[in-house]
Design a protein around this motif. Structure first.
Motif, PDB file in Angstrom:
ATOM      1  N   GLN A 121       7.028 -43.239  35.817  1.00 24.24           N
ATOM      2  CA  GLN A 121       6.768 -44.643  36.114  1.00 24.24           C
ATOM      3  C   GLN A 121       7.145 -44.977  37.556  1.00 24.24           C
ATOM      4  O   GLN A 121       6.391 -45.649  38.265  1.00 24.24           O
ATOM      5  N   PHE A 126       1.159 -43.254  35.729  1.00 22.94           N
ATOM      6  CA  PHE A 126       1.188 -43.965  34.456  1.00 22.94           C
ATOM      7  C   PHE A 126       0.542 -43.201  33.297  1.00 22.94           C
ATOM      8  O   PHE A 126       0.943 -43.381  32.145  1.00 22.94           O
ATOM      9  N   GLU A 127      -0.453 -42.375  33.576  1.00 18.51           N
ATOM     10  CA  GLU A 127      -1.024 -41.540  32.513  1.00 18.51           C
ATOM     11  C   GLU A 127       0.042 -40.579  31.990  1.00 18.51           C
ATOM     12  O   GLU A 127       0.204 -40.390  30.770  1.00 18.51           O
ATOM     13  N   LEU A 130       2.667 -42.425  30.013  1.00 17.97           N
ATOM     14  CA  LEU A 130       2.210 -42.726  28.659  1.00 17.97           C
ATOM     15  C   LEU A 130       2.348 -41.500  27.757  1.00 17.97           C
ATOM     16  O   LEU A 130       2.803 -41.615  26.609  1.00 17.97           O
ATOM     17  N   THR A 134       4.905 -41.537  24.625  1.00 18.25           N
ATOM     18  CA  THR A 134       4.335 -41.306  23.294  1.00 18.25           C
ATOM     19  C   THR A 134       5.036 -40.146  22.601  1.00 18.25           C
ATOM     20  O   THR A 134       5.345 -40.211  21.402  1.00 18.25           O
ATOM     21  N   ARG A 149       8.391 -48.227  26.376  1.00 13.54           N
ATOM     22  CA  ARG A 149       7.791 -47.478  27.485  1.00 13.54           C
ATOM     23  C   ARG A 149       6.298 -47.231  27.237  1.00 13.54           C
ATOM     24  O   ARG A 149       5.501 -47.259  28.177  1.00 13.54           O
ATOM     25  N   VAL A 150       5.911 -46.998  25.996  1.00 12.93           N
ATOM     26  CA  VAL A 150       4.483 -46.860  25.679  1.00 12.93           C
ATOM     27  C   VAL A 150       3.758 -48.158  26.034  1.00 12.93           C
ATOM     28  O   VAL A 150       2.661 -48.145  26.616  1.00 12.93           O
ATOM     29  N   ALA A 153       3.483 -48.471  29.888  1.00 11.78           N
ATOM     30  CA  ALA A 153       2.472 -47.564  30.447  1.00 11.78           C
ATOM     31  C   ALA A 153       1.068 -48.097  30.188  1.00 11.78           C
ATOM     32  O   ALA A 153       0.215 -48.113  31.090  1.00 11.78           O
ATOM     33  N   ASN A 154       0.814 -48.560  28.975  1.00 12.87           N
ATOM     34  CA  ASN A 154      -0.516 -49.105  28.656  1.00 12.87           C
ATOM     35  C   ASN A 154      -0.803 -50.380  29.435  1.00 12.87           C
ATOM     36  O   ASN A 154      -1.951 -50.630  29.814  1.00 12.87           O
ATOM     37  N   GLU A 162      -3.623 -51.691  23.192  1.00 14.55           N
ATOM     38  CA  GLU A 162      -2.690 -50.607  22.872  1.00 14.55           C
ATOM     39  C   GLU A 162      -1.261 -50.971  23.263  1.00 14.55           C
ATOM     40  O   GLU A 162      -0.305 -50.634  22.544  1.00 14.55           O
ATOM     41  N   ALA A 163      -1.144 -51.671  24.380  1.00 12.85           N
ATOM     42  CA  ALA A 163       0.183 -52.099  24.827  1.00 12.85           C
ATOM     43  C   ALA A 163       0.802 -53.054  23.815  1.00 12.85           C
ATOM     44  O   ALA A 163       1.969 -52.914  23.430  1.00 12.85           O
TER      45      ALA A 163
END
Length: 225
Positions: A121, A126-127, A130, A134, A149-150, A153-154, A162-163
């Motif tokens: 981060q 960010f990918e 994530l 996850t 954190r998921v 990232a989303n 998704e976030a």
């Protein structure tokens, strides 16, 4: 006056004489005890010799595994220390390297994945953030910080649905979690802004499709003229 032995000890306190038969019996008993002890030792040695090759290999493997685990633990603690030192210097690339080593050495610890997600981060990856966040929730599904954190990232990736889903998972576990609540507010604001932008785009397309006469009538109807 009490009768005394030839050594001057009162007779009533003197030990009775030991006969040759008693001495012989005591010696035989002592010899039997030693023989029993020797027999037990011989039996144990025989049992050790009879241990199969498979059992010996298993014992050796267990010893090697224990030694390897000890070495892994030593390397793990060293990597964590180096990562913390790098963070104190705001050197996130260096911290990422050491946290990566932690995930390799101990992949079943959710904290290693979460820590590496934080490093990603800080580097704007960010990918990767994530993926690691996850993973932390897969290792420990009730890890609230992982769900936060998921969600983060989303949000950075503009995956707003998704976030929101991830953050609500975290809030199911801890309804008062400040991090999840704050991030969820940001997601809701982003969704509102996105909806407003979509409505503007729709209106703009509609207006572009009108000819001048229709556009004039539309403006009159809206009270703009």
């Amino acid at each position: 006056m009490p009768t005394r032995s030839k050594y001057g000890i009162p007779v009533e306190f003197a030990k009775p004489p030991v006969s040759k038969a008693d001495k012989k019996a005591a010696a035989a008993k002592k010899k039997a005890a030693k023989a029993e002890k020797d027999a037990q030792r011989a039996k144990e040695e025989a049992e050790e010799e009879e241990m199969g090759e498979e059992e010996r290999e298993a014992a050796e493997a267990a010893a090697r595994e224990a030694e390897e685990r000890k070495n892994v633990e030593k390397r793990l603690q060293a990597a964590k220390t180096k990562a913390q030192r790098a963070i104190s210097k705001h050197d996130w690339a260096e911290a990422l390297k050491h946290y990566s080593e932690c995930t390799e050495l101990e992949p079943d610890d959710h904290l290693n994945w979460s820590n590496r997600a934080a490093a990603h981060q800080q580097l704007g990856l960010f990918e990767e953030m994530l993926a690691d966040a996850t993973k932390s929730t897969e290792v420990k599904p009730d890890y609230v910080k992982g769900w936060w954190r998921v969600g983060q990232a989303n949000l950075h990736l503009e995956n707003l649905d998704e976030a929101e889903e991830a953050l609500r998972r975290g809030l199911e576990l801890d309804p008062e979690n400040a991090n999840c609540l704050e991030c969820l507010t940001s997601v809701e604001q982003a969704k509102a802004a996105e909806q407003e932008a979509d409505e503007y785009d729709i209106l703009l397309k509609e207006l572009k499709a009108l000819d001048p006469t229709q556009l004039h009538e539309r403006a009159l109807g809206a009270g703009l003229l």
